[in-house]
Design a protein around this motif. Structure first.
Motif, PDB file in Angstrom:
ATOM      1  N   LEU A  64       0.796  -1.231   0.000  1.00  0.00           N
ATOM      2  CA  LEU A  64       0.000   0.000   0.000  1.00  0.00           C
ATOM      3  C   LEU A  64       0.830   1.284   0.000  1.00  0.00           C
ATOM      4  O   LEU A  64       0.509   2.217  -0.761  1.00  0.00           O
ATOM      5  CB  LEU A  64      -0.958  -0.023   1.194  1.00  0.00           C
ATOM      6  CG  LEU A  64      -1.894   1.178   1.336  1.00  0.00           C
ATOM      7  CD1 LEU A  64      -2.783   1.313   0.101  1.00  0.00           C
ATOM      8  CD2 LEU A  64      -2.745   1.041   2.598  1.00  0.00           C
ATOM      9  N   PRO A  65       1.883   1.410   0.822  1.00  0.00           N
ATOM     10  CA  PRO A  65       2.613   2.689   0.849  1.00  0.00           C
ATOM     11  C   PRO A  65       3.179   3.096  -0.513  1.00  0.00           C
ATOM     12  O   PRO A  65       3.222   4.293  -0.830  1.00  0.00           O
ATOM     13  CB  PRO A  65       3.738   2.432   1.852  1.00  0.00           C
ATOM     14  CG  PRO A  65       3.203   1.356   2.746  1.00  0.00           C
ATOM     15  CD  PRO A  65       2.399   0.477   1.843  1.00  0.00           C
ATOM     16  N   HIS A  66       3.588   2.124  -1.319  1.00  0.00           N
ATOM     17  CA  HIS A  66       4.122   2.457  -2.643  1.00  0.00           C
ATOM     18  C   HIS A  66       3.025   3.033  -3.545  1.00  0.00           C
ATOM     19  O   HIS A  66       3.270   3.975  -4.298  1.00  0.00           O
ATOM     20  CB  HIS A  66       4.713   1.203  -3.304  1.00  0.00           C
ATOM     21  CG  HIS A  66       5.936   0.683  -2.612  1.00  0.00           C
ATOM     22  ND1 HIS A  66       5.865  -0.203  -1.560  1.00  0.00           N
ATOM     23  CD2 HIS A  66       7.260   0.920  -2.822  1.00  0.00           C
ATOM     24  CE1 HIS A  66       7.089  -0.490  -1.147  1.00  0.00           C
ATOM     25  NE2 HIS A  66       7.955   0.179  -1.894  1.00  0.00           N
ATOM     26  N   LEU A  67       1.837   2.462  -3.467  1.00  0.00           N
ATOM     27  CA  LEU A  67       0.745   2.964  -4.307  1.00  0.00           C
ATOM     28  C   LEU A  67       0.321   4.359  -3.866  1.00  0.00           C
ATOM     29  O   LEU A  67       0.056   5.230  -4.697  1.00  0.00           O
ATOM     30  CB  LEU A  67      -0.450   2.008  -4.244  1.00  0.00           C
ATOM     31  CG  LEU A  67      -0.193   0.555  -4.630  1.00  0.00           C
ATOM     32  CD1 LEU A  67      -1.518  -0.201  -4.730  1.00  0.00           C
ATOM     33  CD2 LEU A  67       0.565   0.448  -5.944  1.00  0.00           C
ATOM     34  N   LEU A  68       0.243   4.570  -2.556  1.00  0.00           N
ATOM     35  CA  LEU A  68      -0.152   5.879  -2.051  1.00  0.00           C
ATOM     36  C   LEU A  68       0.869   6.953  -2.398  1.00  0.00           C
ATOM     37  O   LEU A  68       0.516   8.086  -2.739  1.00  0.00           O
ATOM     38  CB  LEU A  68      -0.350   5.815  -0.532  1.00  0.00           C
ATOM     39  CG  LEU A  68      -1.539   5.001  -0.032  1.00  0.00           C
ATOM     40  CD1 LEU A  68      -1.535   4.941   1.490  1.00  0.00           C
ATOM     41  CD2 LEU A  68      -2.855   5.578  -0.533  1.00  0.00           C
ATOM     42  N   ALA A  69       2.144   6.607  -2.308  1.00  0.00           N
ATOM     43  CA  ALA A  69       3.193   7.605  -2.502  1.00  0.00           C
ATOM     44  C   ALA A  69       3.485   7.898  -3.963  1.00  0.00           C
ATOM     45  O   ALA A  69       3.789   9.045  -4.318  1.00  0.00           O
ATOM     46  CB  ALA A  69       4.478   7.151  -1.794  1.00  0.00           C
ATOM     47  N   TYR A  70       3.401   6.888  -4.818  1.00  0.00           N
ATOM     48  CA  TYR A  70       3.907   7.044  -6.187  1.00  0.00           C
ATOM     49  C   TYR A  70       2.889   6.736  -7.280  1.00  0.00           C
ATOM     50  O   TYR A  70       3.138   7.044  -8.447  1.00  0.00           O
ATOM     51  CB  TYR A  70       5.129   6.134  -6.397  1.00  0.00           C
ATOM     52  CG  TYR A  70       6.128   6.228  -5.275  1.00  0.00           C
ATOM     53  CD1 TYR A  70       6.779   7.431  -4.997  1.00  0.00           C
ATOM     54  CD2 TYR A  70       6.413   5.129  -4.466  1.00  0.00           C
ATOM     55  CE1 TYR A  70       7.687   7.532  -3.952  1.00  0.00           C
ATOM     56  CE2 TYR A  70       7.321   5.215  -3.422  1.00  0.00           C
ATOM     57  CZ  TYR A  70       7.955   6.416  -3.162  1.00  0.00           C
ATOM     58  OH  TYR A  70       8.836   6.508  -2.121  1.00  0.00           O
ATOM     59  N   GLY A  71       1.770   6.109  -6.940  1.00  0.00           N
ATOM     60  CA  GLY A  71       0.814   5.721  -7.964  1.00  0.00           C
ATOM     61  C   GLY A  71       0.080   6.910  -8.560  1.00  0.00           C
ATOM     62  O   GLY A  71      -0.198   7.901  -7.877  1.00  0.00           O
TER      63      GLY A  71
END
Length: 384
Positions: free
Chosen positions: A98-105
């Protein structure tokens, strides 16, 4: 020593987590453990109770709870109930993917993936580790090549939690055309849904946390739309490094929760169990051992609490996260070992929570980067 970490909202959330453990997990956990697989019903039930994707903004179906203390409450309740495999499965979904999607998606990517992650209809795995690339991700060999507007991904990943139950994986792949160790701009991240060319290998039989499935993943020219590239091409390793603090904080939080739970279970056991006409707790050796363990539990909780608050304020850097993960995971490994010893022969029986915690805690010094890597991260920070 009383903890002053939680507020009224956290305790209300604790009640929800306790009720969920009792209703949706406890009646089924033994069967999931035997099957080496958590039921899909658990995931959607967790979504119904608002226990997944806590940090997802309301626009994408979440509650926008970025306060990590809510995640800590969940871990504590899973540990008390001895539902440690569910805790791991949640961490993979919420703290690793989840953190990758929130930060960079992109907004489009978030719109396609986040709502299902919140409801539990989409279970996710993080697919970075390979047979020849574990803690050092620069050695990944899985590759992604451009094909028109899409990418074609080929390769193999190993030790992937939620690998069988998951519907999609966050995949790290080389996009520089190479096949060996590369520079920091050699890899990219993709959200890859299961479909043609995406297959799972045999389920891996772990020593503990058996209900949380772990498998190898295989990619044979899997076609991935360009819109499922997470962030910018070539920045996958940069992104993965930037999100390490949350993943390592998650391990520290889980470690502290398990340590407290095992300590409390051991106090109860040593008060109830007699030997040579005395309670086990009345032997001086037991009291000395429990005094040491309680001290370590409280020191660990204090350290982890401070790291949580720093994370909430945006101040938990990579070296600090490595230190707290190193300390907490080493402590819980030692604590569960000593508590098992105080249980005597019963400690070796899997029916007892201490035996399951002993096996589960052994993963925590390996997961999220081995503690040897943590020491190197901290040592390099000292030497700067």
């Amino acid at each position: 020593m009383q903890r002053h970490l939680y507020e009224e909202d956290h305790e209300h959330f604790r009640g929800v987590a306790q009720e969920f453990n009792a209703r949706e997990i406890a009646p089924h956990y033994a069967q999931w453990d035997a099957d080496h697989l958590i039921s899909r019903r658990m995931w959607t039930a967790a979504g119904d109770q608002g226990l997944l994707g806590l940090a997802v903004p309301e626009d994408f179906g979440g509650m926008g709870l970025t306060d990590y203390r809510f995640r800590s409450v969940l871990d504590e309740e899973f540990a008390k109930a001895n539902h440690l495999a569910v805790s791991l499965a949640f961490h993979l979904h919420d703290d690793m993917v989840l953190p990758h999607l929130l930060a960079y998606g992109s907004e489009d990517l978030k719109g396609r993936w986040l709502p299902g992650m919140v409801t539990g209809e989409t279970v996710t795995a993080i697919a970075m580790t390979e047979p020849g690339a574990g803690s050092d991700l620069r050695g990944v060999r899985t590759k992604a090549v451009r094909d028109g507007d899409d990418w074609l991904i080929s390769g193999q990943k190993s030790f992937i939690g939620n690998g069988i139950s998951g519907d999609a994986a966050l995949v790290l792949a080389r996009t520089d055309g190479g096949t060996g160790r590369g520079a920091r701009d050699s890899c990219s991240l993709f959200m890859v849904g299961k479909g043609e060319g995406f297959s799972t290998g045999n389920q891996l039989d772990k020593m503990g946390l058996k209900a949380s499935d772990t498998a190898e993943l295989f990619f044979d020219s899997v076609r991935v739309p360009a819109g499922d590239l997470v962030g910018q091409p070539g920045r996958g390793l940069e992104y993965a490094t930037a999100q390490l603090p949350q993943g390592r904080l998650a391990i520290a939080v889980a470690s502290a929760a398990v340590a407290r739970s095992v300590y409390q279970a051991t106090v109860t056991y040593t008060k109830d169990r007699n030997a040579f006409g005395e309670r086990i707790i009345d032997f001086q050796n037991t009291r000395f051992a429990m005094a040491d363990i309680l001290t370590e539990v409280e020191v660990t909780e204090g350290y982890v609490d401070r790291a949580m608050l720093a994370f909430n304020d945006g101040g938990l850097d990579a070296a600090s996260a490595a230190r707290v993960k190193l300390w907490a995971s080493e402590r819980v490994k030692s604590i569960t070992d000593r508590c098992l010893q105080l249980h005597g022969g019963y400690g070796y029986i899997l029916e007892y929570p201490v035996a399951q915690a002993f096996l589960a805690s052994r993963l925590l010094t390996i997961f999220g980067g081995t503690n040897e890597i943590m020491r190197d991260v901290v040592g390099r920070e000292i030497a700067r």
